[in-house]
Design an enzyme around this catalytic site. Sequence first.
Site, mmCIF file in Angstrom:
data_model
loop_
_atom_site.group_PDB
_atom_site.id
_atom_site.type_symbol
_atom_site.label_atom_id
_atom_site.label_comp_id
_atom_site.label_asym_id
_atom_site.label_seq_id
_atom_site.Cartn_x
_atom_site.Cartn_y
_atom_site.Cartn_z
ATOM 1 N N CYS A 1 14.810 8.351 -6.542
ATOM 2 C CA CYS A 1 13.406 7.980 -6.341
ATOM 3 C C CYS A 1 12.946 8.644 -5.050
ATOM 4 C CB CYS A 1 13.227 6.464 -6.328
ATOM 5 S SG CYS A 1 14.072 5.645 -4.969
ATOM 6 N N CYS B 1 0.838 -1.206 0.000
ATOM 7 C CA CYS B 1 0.000 0.000 0.000
ATOM 8 C C CYS B 1 0.867 1.247 0.000
ATOM 9 C CB CYS B 1 -0.917 0.017 1.209
ATOM 10 S SG CYS B 1 -2.263 -1.147 1.048
#
Length: 497
Positions: free
Chosen positions: A455, A302
């Site tokens: 990232c 998630c």
Amino acid sequence: MAKVLIPAALQPYAGGQDELIVDGANVREVLDALAQQHPELRRHLFTEAGVLRQFVNVYRGTEDTRALQGLDTPVSADDELSIVPSIAGGVGAPPRPASTLPAPVSVIDSSRVASTTLTNEEILRYSRHLMLPEVNLEGQKKLKAAKVLCIGAGGLGSPVALYLAAAGVGTLGIVDFDVVDVTNLQRQILHGASDVGRPKLVSARETLREINPHVNVIGFEEPFTSENAMEIARDFDIIIDGTDNFPTRYLTNDVCVLLGKPNVYGSIFRFEGQVSVFWAEHGPCYRCLYPEPPPPGMVPSCAEGGVLGVLPGIIGCLQANEAIKLILGAGNPLIGRLMLFHALKMQFRELRLQKDPDCPICGPNRTIHALIDYQEFCGVRGEEAQPPEVEESEEITVRELKARMDRGERLTIVDVREPYEYEIARIPGTILIPLGQIEARADELNPEAEIILHCRSGKRSADALNRLKARGFKRLKNLVGGILAWSEEIDPSVPKY
Ligand code: ZN
């Protein structure tokens, strides 16, 4: 030819589409054609040896093709094939005939009901239950006698615990050792703004006491592991799987099988959820459905993939509903049935689950007789637990990067996050190439030039670095700590997420 429904977890590798029309006379040919059309899908569907991965199930209509002819199962133009990986969704299917629904079954025997009494205050509190013939006084006593263990007090655990407490389940165990984080509040409704930084168990206990002081909440503030799981679960009647990772999910399943207890399973991803009741004595277990977990990193969590806040609310409520039915012995439990829910399409889809005769833990020739090392089983150790290896000479800190930018150097900085992350926060002057596309788009980059990869936290970019290195890129650098470090040390106006 057939229509193939692509679950959210695999859509990024299928051109973002949720269904595709593919040629083929049987399941094997269809999957092959699919992998031809979308080469990135191949490694998600097949092992390197070309065998269909065990965490991928293919359904024709509502039937598991493993129970038909496997990959040889014929497919016609009218057929809908669903690929159901460990987290998945789908679209509408014909309802199951009532005659084939599982029979009611209760976990509470009559002797425990006989020794349970309700006070006048409780009778008033539960009056809307007592009016229902399917519950009545006997059922309410069963609820009070029941002991339910919830693994996790997060997105799924919140609605489960809230509704079970409100319903009058007498003993509620909760296993969680996490602390409330501000990013939890979007869905974990056991906790509020003033709980941020406090243990979830403390906050859960206070919320549940406020809802129903008659409930005995037993907290286990520790990770659920092979060492303590049997001891913790032993005294409970029903186990609720509210976990968010594969090692704990397999552990929860195996504990339930070994102790002969029902496992009320729920899982969520983006807009899609799954619910079932795994109870080996009466039907399949989680391993019958998914003998093997997906390799680490193949199905995002998630935290990486996102989740609609209301989704765990819906799935958790369905889990609470199943738990209450199992306590009352009312209605048809979700045993042998997998319910898929798609929040955006507002569609429920039911798939039939078969008990796997070769299941390693609930089959007649089982090979697992005790709990195992689940981190190892799920390949987490050494892969997910540790970021991909990057040599020190291939690292650059945010301060070094900033200094070089300030000197006016022309740098190629590649952001390997997803477009929605780029929308939230970015480092100026970067090129966006999501990790999933890095190999396909490598020719946009000069293999001789120095390339700085970044990232969110530095993990995906390390992965990208290794993938580009394998393609002959020589001057690669990974930004340590990613954009989070940039926000922390260089530019606090860049939001963290
Ligand atoms: Zn099984």
